[in-house]
Design an enzyme around this catalytic site. Structure first.
Site, PDB file in Angstrom:
ATOM      1  N   HIS A  25      74.634  53.377  60.746  1.00 38.04           N
ATOM      2  CA  HIS A  25      73.231  53.790  60.666  1.00 38.04           C
ATOM      3  C   HIS A  25      72.548  53.083  59.490  1.00 38.04           C
ATOM      4  O   HIS A  25      71.439  52.567  59.609  1.00 38.04           O
ATOM      5  CB  HIS A  25      73.119  55.306  60.491  1.00 38.04           C
ATOM      6  CG  HIS A  25      73.334  56.090  61.750  1.00 38.04           C
ATOM      7  ND1 HIS A  25      74.514  56.048  62.445  1.00 38.04           N
ATOM      8  CD2 HIS A  25      72.518  56.937  62.417  1.00 38.04           C
ATOM      9  CE1 HIS A  25      74.418  56.841  63.496  1.00 38.04           C
ATOM     10  NE2 HIS A  25      73.208  57.396  63.516  1.00 38.04           N
ATOM     11  N   HIS A  63      53.279  97.578  92.532  1.00 36.09           N
ATOM     12  CA  HIS A  63      53.797  96.242  92.796  1.00 36.09           C
ATOM     13  C   HIS A  63      55.148  96.277  93.505  1.00 36.09           C
ATOM     14  O   HIS A  63      55.402  95.497  94.424  1.00 36.09           O
ATOM     15  CB  HIS A  63      53.963  95.464  91.484  1.00 36.09           C
ATOM     16  CG  HIS A  63      52.734  94.763  91.024  1.00 36.09           C
ATOM     17  ND1 HIS A  63      52.269  93.607  91.599  1.00 36.09           N
ATOM     18  CD2 HIS A  63      51.875  95.037  90.014  1.00 36.09           C
ATOM     19  CE1 HIS A  63      51.179  93.206  90.974  1.00 36.09           C
ATOM     20  NE2 HIS A  63      50.915  94.063  90.006  1.00 36.09           N
ATOM     21  N   GLN A 108      50.473  99.403  88.154  1.00 40.20           N
ATOM     22  CA  GLN A 108      51.611  98.483  88.080  1.00 40.20           C
ATOM     23  C   GLN A 108      52.784  98.954  88.923  1.00 40.20           C
ATOM     24  O   GLN A 108      53.535  98.148  89.471  1.00 40.20           O
ATOM     25  CB  GLN A 108      52.032  98.288  86.622  1.00 40.20           C
ATOM     26  CG  GLN A 108      50.949  97.660  85.765  1.00 40.20           C
ATOM     27  CD  GLN A 108      50.414  96.362  86.344  1.00 40.20           C
ATOM     28  OE1 GLN A 108      51.137  95.369  86.476  1.00 40.20           O
ATOM     29  NE2 GLN A 108      49.145  96.352  86.716  1.00 40.20           N
ATOM     30  N   GLU A 168      56.186  93.431  79.159  1.00 38.17           N
ATOM     31  CA  GLU A 168      55.364  92.370  79.745  1.00 38.17           C
ATOM     32  C   GLU A 168      53.884  92.657  79.461  1.00 38.17           C
ATOM     33  O   GLU A 168      53.165  91.817  78.924  1.00 38.17           O
ATOM     34  CB  GLU A 168      55.604  92.320  81.254  1.00 38.17           C
ATOM     35  CG  GLU A 168      54.717  91.320  81.976  1.00 38.17           C
ATOM     36  CD  GLU A 168      54.790  91.486  83.487  1.00 38.17           C
ATOM     37  OE1 GLU A 168      54.435  90.516  84.186  1.00 38.17           O
ATOM     38  OE2 GLU A 168      55.171  92.557  83.971  1.00 38.17           O
ATOM     39  N   HIS A 169      53.419  93.838  79.842  1.00 41.53           N
ATOM     40  CA  HIS A 169      52.048  94.272  79.592  1.00 41.53           C
ATOM     41  C   HIS A 169      52.072  95.447  78.621  1.00 41.53           C
ATOM     42  O   HIS A 169      52.771  96.431  78.868  1.00 41.53           O
ATOM     43  CB  HIS A 169      51.361  94.749  80.875  1.00 41.53           C
ATOM     44  CG  HIS A 169      51.367  93.763  81.997  1.00 41.53           C
ATOM     45  ND1 HIS A 169      52.219  93.862  83.090  1.00 41.53           N
ATOM     46  CD2 HIS A 169      50.610  92.656  82.213  1.00 41.53           C
ATOM     47  CE1 HIS A 169      51.981  92.863  83.917  1.00 41.53           C
ATOM     48  NE2 HIS A 169      51.018  92.115  83.419  1.00 41.53           N
TER      49      HIS A 169
END
Length: 434
Positions: free
Chosen positions: A425, A266, A263, A332-333
């Site tokens: 109403h 990235h 990761q 995230e992961h």
């Protein structure tokens, strides 16, 4: 390389955990002002602003922002055989998982002649962001397009940054993946300007505004999605990637190191975090990371990511403390590499996606697990979910009462309308019986 934060012997309430968690120094809020200016520039000057932003941020000005359809068709036909096979497998698996997310219409009968129908309708048009700065992401084409198509969306537009080394063109494998899925509306534009263009439209290039924008990207893309939310729907703020590994002494340090590096490659802003109650594992992981980093393809990028404030190792007293730290981080992961992972998985509720055991590395989820890799980052997994069919669907309630059923509800409407100071109403119901 990886710094170590020792939390052993400390009372880990939420405030203590959040104060010490590794986090990036740059998050969407820090760039929001710049992002809004870029989006406003695109709204004012359209294609001219997009081309200038491509020169400034992507390093390449495309020949035209909208990619000609024949280029997309040609790119699809030119896909290398192994990549086509891999993409077809990914499409099949993500489509199967996406179909499982669909909800059937349901009718609730509340009495004779009184019913409410719940139904899900697709949005008309979506904009799908496919990043392309430091890597090429045909997988993100699939992750965006397949849930939208499964939801029933008919009009799809893809934005992907022009590539510096391709003379400002979108990468041909990204175009090929779009063509493989039957999407022929693709724009060579990236970053915040692209998100703004999708949300607000650019008449000069035939780009109509979309109803929903989805897709991962860098911190500027995440901030841009925050800026346009409200004008359009978004999936989540899927910014620079994060991995958090919860591991005990039974974990293989080589696998932990390999997954952290996978990761970190990235982005220099990628976050790689290990939480463990085993000091010997932590030491072995540091050694393995240093050795693997030196020989990995993106060695410098990985080194920068792993030595930055957003990465590190957190030592805790036990796995209960590891659960508390992970849930406070909301990664995230999330990988769980422990001798008995499933009791922990039941408690690890705050994460975009969870990967259990040595056979489920995050990189499997990036490509071929069938799960979606567009996931919330920056702690937003506390309230956001990974990309699915849901952002592309609108839940709608259809109310069907006959007059007898309305008459039965009439006293309740009258009483509440008068109590709220809105007597008209109640009058609207009474009018049906006079």
């Amino acid at each position: 390389m990886l710094r170590t934060i020792d939390l052993r012997g400390r009372a880990l309430d939420a405030d203590v955990i959040r104060a010490v968690l590794p986090r990036p120094q740059q998050d969407p809020s820090t760039v929001l002002g710049d992002v809004v200016a870029l989006i406003d520039d695109v709204r004012r000057r359209g294609e001219t602003a997009l081309l200038e932003q491509s020169d400034r941020f992507d390093g390449g000005r495309p020949a035209a922002v909208r990619v000609p359809v024949d280029e997309i068709v040609a790119a699809e036909q030119a896909l290398p055989g192994d990549i086509r096979v891999a993409l077809e497998l990914l499409i099949e698996r993500v489509r199967a998982a996406s179909r499982a997310q669909l909800s059937e219409p349901a009718t609730t009968v509340l009495g004779d002649g009184a019913r409410v129908l719940q139904r899900w309708l697709p949005v008309r048009r979506v904009g799908l962001y496919v990043p392309g700065g430091r890597a090429v992401y045909p997988s993100s084409v699939v992750m965006n397009v397949v849930p939208a198509q499964t939801a029933g969306v008919r009009a799809l537009a893809i934005a992907s940054p022009p590539q510096r080394d391709l003379g400002g063109a979108v990468h041909p494998i990204v175009l090929g993946a779009a063509g493989l899925l039957g999407v022929h509306e693709v724009y060579a534009m990236g970053g915040a300007g692209a998100v703004g263009a999708l949300a607000h439209g650019v008449p000069g290039i035939g780009l109509e505004p979309v109803d929903v924008v989805t897709g991962p990207g860098n911190v500027f893309v995440a901030a841009a999605k925050r800026a346009v939310a409200g004008a359009v729907g978004i999936d989540s703020e899927a910014g620079p990637t994060e991995i958090l590994v919860v591991a005990d002494g039974a974990a293989d340090p080589e696998l932990v190191a390999a997954d952290l590096i996978s990761q970190a490659e990235h982005d220099v802003l990628a976050a790689a975090v290990l939480v463990t109650d085993a000091p010997e594992l932590a030491s072995a992981v540091v050694t393995a990371v240093e050795r693997r980093q030196a020989t990995t393809f993106h060695a410098e990028r990985v080194r920068t990511s792993l030595t930055a404030p957003q990465s590190g190792i957190l030592l805790v007293d036990d796995l209960a403390a590891a659960v508390a730290v992970s849930n406070a981080y909301a990664p995230e992961h999330l990988e769980v590499l422990t001798a008995d992972p499933w009791p922990l998985v039941a408690e690890l509720t705050e994460a975009g996606a969870v990967f259990v055991g040595p056979g489920s590395p995050v990189s499997l989820g990036d490509y071929a697990a069938g799960s979606n890799h567009v996931l919330p980052t920056g702690g937003t997994a506390r309230f956001s979910a990974g990309l699915s069919v849901r952002p592309f669907l609108r839940q709608q309630q259809v109310v069907d009462y006959d007059l007898d059923a309305l008459h039965e509800a009439r006293p309740a409407v009258r009483a509440l309308a008068d109590a709220e100071g809105l007597p008209a109403h109640g009058d609207a119901v009474d009018a049906r019986f006079t």
